[in-house]
Structure formats: structure tokens, C-alpha cells
Design an enzyme around this catalytic site. Structure first.
Site, PDB file in Angstrom:
ATOM      1  CB  SER A 134      -0.848  -0.013   1.278  1.00 36.01           C
ATOM      2  OG  SER A 134      -1.468   1.232   1.512  1.00 36.01           O
ATOM      3  CE1 TYR A 147      -4.611  -1.847   4.941  1.00 41.96           C
ATOM      4  CE2 TYR A 147      -3.613   0.288   4.443  1.00 41.96           C
ATOM      5  CZ  TYR A 147      -4.140  -0.925   4.014  1.00 41.96           C
ATOM      6  OH  TYR A 147      -4.180  -1.215   2.666  1.00 41.96           O
TER       7      TYR A 147
HETATM    8  N1  LIG Z   1      -8.592  -0.589  -2.235  1.00 43.17           N
HETATM    9  C1  LIG Z   1      -7.486   0.120  -2.195  1.00 43.17           C
HETATM   10  O1  LIG Z   1      -7.461   1.274  -2.579  1.00 43.17           O
HETATM   11  C2  LIG Z   1      -6.198  -0.500  -1.688  1.00 43.17           C
HETATM   12  C3  LIG Z   1      -5.052   0.267  -1.769  1.00 43.17           C
HETATM   13  C4  LIG Z   1      -3.848  -0.287  -1.347  1.00 43.17           C
HETATM   14  C5  LIG Z   1      -3.818  -1.583  -0.891  1.00 43.17           C
HETATM   15  N2  LIG Z   1      -4.967  -2.307  -0.815  1.00 43.17           N
HETATM   16  C6  LIG Z   1      -4.854  -3.688  -0.345  1.00 43.17           C
HETATM   17  O2  LIG Z   1      -5.456  -4.553  -1.289  1.00 43.17           O
HETATM   18  C7  LIG Z   1      -5.911  -5.732  -0.637  1.00 43.17           C
HETATM   19  C8  LIG Z   1      -7.369  -5.966  -0.982  1.00 43.17           C
HETATM   20  O3  LIG Z   1      -8.134  -4.916  -0.403  1.00 43.17           O
HETATM   21  P1  LIG Z   1      -9.548  -4.427  -0.972  1.00 43.17           P
HETATM   22  O4  LIG Z   1      -9.488  -2.963  -1.081  1.00 43.17           O
HETATM   23  O5  LIG Z   1      -9.922  -5.235  -2.137  1.00 43.17           O
HETATM   24  O6  LIG Z   1     -10.491  -4.732   0.295  1.00 43.17           O
HETATM   25  P2  LIG Z   1     -11.587  -5.825   0.592  1.00 43.17           P
HETATM   26  O7  LIG Z   1     -12.000  -5.580   1.987  1.00 43.17           O
HETATM   27  O8  LIG Z   1     -12.632  -5.798  -0.478  1.00 43.17           O
HETATM   28  O9  LIG Z   1     -10.806  -7.218   0.470  1.00 43.17           O
HETATM   29  C9  LIG Z   1     -10.100  -7.783   1.526  1.00 43.17           C
HETATM   30  C10 LIG Z   1     -10.045  -9.268   1.326  1.00 43.17           C
HETATM   31  O10 LIG Z   1      -9.343  -9.883   2.417  1.00 43.17           O
HETATM   32  C11 LIG Z   1     -10.050 -11.015   2.834  1.00 43.17           C
HETATM   33  N3  LIG Z   1      -9.829 -11.338   4.252  1.00 43.17           N
HETATM   34  C12 LIG Z   1      -9.915 -10.501   5.325  1.00 43.17           C
HETATM   35  N4  LIG Z   1      -9.755 -11.194   6.463  1.00 43.17           N
HETATM   36  C13 LIG Z   1      -9.554 -12.494   6.119  1.00 43.17           C
HETATM   37  C14 LIG Z   1      -9.341 -13.703   6.833  1.00 43.17           C
HETATM   38  N5  LIG Z   1      -9.300 -13.745   8.174  1.00 43.17           N
HETATM   39  N6  LIG Z   1      -9.176 -14.849   6.135  1.00 43.17           N
HETATM   40  C15 LIG Z   1      -9.228 -14.855   4.789  1.00 43.17           C
HETATM   41  N7  LIG Z   1      -9.431 -13.744   4.043  1.00 43.17           N
HETATM   42  C16 LIG Z   1      -9.603 -12.586   4.717  1.00 43.17           C
HETATM   43  C17 LIG Z   1     -11.521 -10.663   2.602  1.00 43.17           C
HETATM   44  O11 LIG Z   1     -12.320 -11.831   2.540  1.00 43.17           O
HETATM   45  C18 LIG Z   1     -11.446  -9.912   1.276  1.00 43.17           C
HETATM   46  O12 LIG Z   1     -11.518 -10.815   0.194  1.00 43.17           O
HETATM   47  C19 LIG Z   1      -5.659  -5.522   0.860  1.00 43.17           C
HETATM   48  O13 LIG Z   1      -4.429  -6.121   1.223  1.00 43.17           O
HETATM   49  C20 LIG Z   1      -5.538  -4.014   0.962  1.00 43.17           C
HETATM   50  O14 LIG Z   1      -4.783  -3.631   2.065  1.00 43.17           O
HETATM   51  C21 LIG Z   1      -6.154  -1.793  -1.189  1.00 43.17           C
END
Ligand SMILES: NC(=O)c1ccc[n+]([C@@H]2O[C@H](COP(=O)([O-])OP(=O)(O)OC[C@H]3O[C@@H](n4cnc5c(N)ncnc54)[C@H](O)[C@@H]3O)[C@@H](O)[C@H]2O)c1
Length: 241
Positions: A134, A147
Site C-alpha cells: 500500500s 494498517y
Molecule cells: N482498495 C485500495 O485502494 C487498496 C489500496 C492499497 C492496498 N490495498 C490492499 O489490497 C488488498 C485488498 O483490499 P480491498 O481494497 O480489495 O479490500 P476488501 O476488503 O474488499 O478485500 C479484503 C479481502 O481480504 C479477505 N480477508 C480478510 N480477512 C480475512 C481472513 N481472516 N481470512 C481470509 N481472508 C480474509 C476478505 O475476505 C477480502 O476478500 C488488501 O491487502 C488491501 O490492504 C487496497
């Protein structure tokens, strides 16, 4: 063989049931890989995926799920650690168990799955691991002590694994998406004040789309990145500037 070709590669994506994980899993599938996804909660009902239920907070369940995915794929060439948790709270009030849970999913579980995949990749002579980091791996977020700490740790773990496993031809890299609308980011991005501030720090003047991650993903998963390891590749519209 084309530089970015991943046809027939065996890939596992954690957090593959929604958001960025699901989008990345689709991209790998469209590029010709065979894809297993770990889901938690709502099952993933996507054609062409191998869905494997996994609670990443549970070490035994993770080992069972990994074995199932490996068996179905017949091995593993690519691991994408995309599962993640986020919560904002004031540091002085942040509930300890929630703080720890964020670290356990974002760092401990990513290590656990990397270790399981790494053993296979060492035995077969190589592989690609991509950790979804991130911009918060570098710049701390507002009211995001857990985070920010977790994503910085994930980046440092990426570098540490890259150092250890380079001799086994395993590339371990971090991909840092900028702000992309998902369940995780909706509260910040949809808030006019916060969203406006985040956008004002984005030189390219717009939030990210899933499709923006495709080039970096295929680069990090293919032969094109064979001499690239331990990096953080931001795909963030310039946010880290
Ligand atoms: N959306 C953004 O702008 C952004 C930016 C930078 C990084 N990220 C990273 O991208 C990744 C995906 O995030 P997102 O935005 O799609 O959010 P999201 O909340 O839609 O997805 C998170 C995923 O993690 C899984 N998860 C959480 N706890 C879990 C557990 N105990 N066991 C198994 N799976 C579990 C959830 O089921 C889900 O599929 C994350 O690592 C997040 O930090 C997102």
C-alpha cells in the site's frame, strides 16, 4: 515465449472473493493462468476459478487450504497475497484485539502462506510472490496505526524474503495500489473531505481503477521481472510523490 506470458502458470490468490484480490485473480485467469482463490465468508462463484475456503487467522485452516489449492493446481508458480484488513481508530482508543487482528491478517498470514508456497517453489526451482502492499507501507495513514504498521511490515517482509530466496530463483515483490474504490476504501473515498484531500495528493488527478493494476501484475508474475526482486512497485497515480 512472450516476455509477459503466464499461460499455464499455477497461481494462488488470497482474498480472492472480492475487491482487488478478485480483480487480480480475474486478470491472471484471462492471461491464461490456472487460478485458485482463497475466500473467506461469501464463496466466490466465478467460472474457471478453483475456490478454496480459508480463514487466514487460523494456522491449521491455512495449511489445510494451501494443501487443497496445491493439490488442485498440481503445484504453485505464483502467489498473490491480497487479503487484508483495515480499520481506522484513534491510537489512544484502538481496541487491542482489533489492532492485533489487522497485523495477523496483513502480515502473519501473508508470511504463513508465503512460507508454504516458498517451500514448494524452492523444491521446483523458482516462483513469483507478489505482496499487495500500500502507499501506507511508506506514508502513514490518518488514524491508521495498525494498517500503516502492518503494510510497512509487509514491505520489509517482502525484502527479507527476496534476500533469502533469491538463490532459489523466487522473486518476491510488493505492489502498492493507490486509492481504488472497494469495500475497504469506500468510507474514505466517498467522504467528500477525505476523498477530495486524497485526490489532491494524486498527481494524475484521478483515483485508480482495477485495470490500472494489470500491467504491473503481469510484469511481476512473468519472465519480464526475472531480475527484479524486493521492490515496491507503486501503481498510485503518483500519490507517493
Ligand atoms: N482498495 C485500495 O485502494 C487498496 C489500496 C492499497 C492496498 N490495498 C490492499 O489490497 C488488498 C485488498 O483490499 P480491498 O481494497 O480489495 O479490500 P476488501 O476488503 O474488499 O478485500 C479484503 C479481502 O481480504 C479477505 N480477508 C480478510 N480477512 C480475512 C481472513 N481472516 N481470512 C481470509 N481472508 C480474509 C476478505 O475476505 C477480502 O476478500 C488488501 O491487502 C488491501 O490492504 C487496497
Amino acid at each position: 515465449m512472450e516476455l509477459f506470458d503466464i499461460t499455464g502458470k499455477r497461481a494462488l490468490v488470497t482474498g480472492g472473493s472480492r475487491g482487488i484480490g478478485l480483480a487480480l485473480a480475474r486478470m491472471l485467469k484471462e492471461a491464461g493462468a490456472r487460478v485458485a482463490v482463497f475466500y473467506h465468508g461469501t464463496p466466490v462463484k466465478e467460472e474457471g476459478f478453483i475456490p478454496v475456503k480459508c480463514d487466514l487467522l487460523d494456522a491449521a485452516d491455512t495449511r489445510r487450504a494451501f494443501a487443497e489449492a496445491k493439490e488442485a493446481l498440481g503445484g504453485i508458480d505464483i502467489l498473490i497475497n491480497a487479503a487484508g484488513l483495515h480499520k481506522k481508530d484513534d491510537a489512544e482508543h484502538f481496541p487491542a484485539e482489533e489492532w492485533e487482528e489487522i497485523l495477523r491478517v496483513n502480515v502473519v498470514a501473508a508470511f504463513r502462506v508465503s512460507q508454504l508456497a516458498g517451500r514448494e517453489m524452492i523444491a521446483q526451482g523458482g516462483g513469483k510472490i507478489v505482496n499487495i502492499c500500500s502507499v501506507r507501507s511508506v506514508l502513514a495513514g490518518d488514524r491508521s496505526s495498525a494498517y500503516s504498521a502492518s503494510k510497512a511490515a509487509l514491505l520489509q517482509m517482502t525484502k527479507a524474503l527476496a534476500k533469502e530466496w533469491g538463490k532459489h530463483h523466487i522473486n518476491v515483490n510488493g505492489l502498492a495500489p493507490g486509492y481504488i474504490l472497494t469495500d475497504m476504501t469506500a468510507p474514505s473515498m466517498n467522504d467528500p473531505e477525505t476523498g477530495g484531500r486524497l485526490l489532491s495528493h494524486t498527481p494524475l488527478g484521478r483515483f485508480g481503477e482495477m485495470e490500472d493494476l494489470k500491467g504491473a501484475l503481469l510484469f511481476l508474475c512473468s519472465r519480464a521481472s526475472d531480475y527484479v526482486t524486493g521492490i515496491l512497485l507503486p501503481v498510485d497515480g503518483g500519490f507517493l510523490c
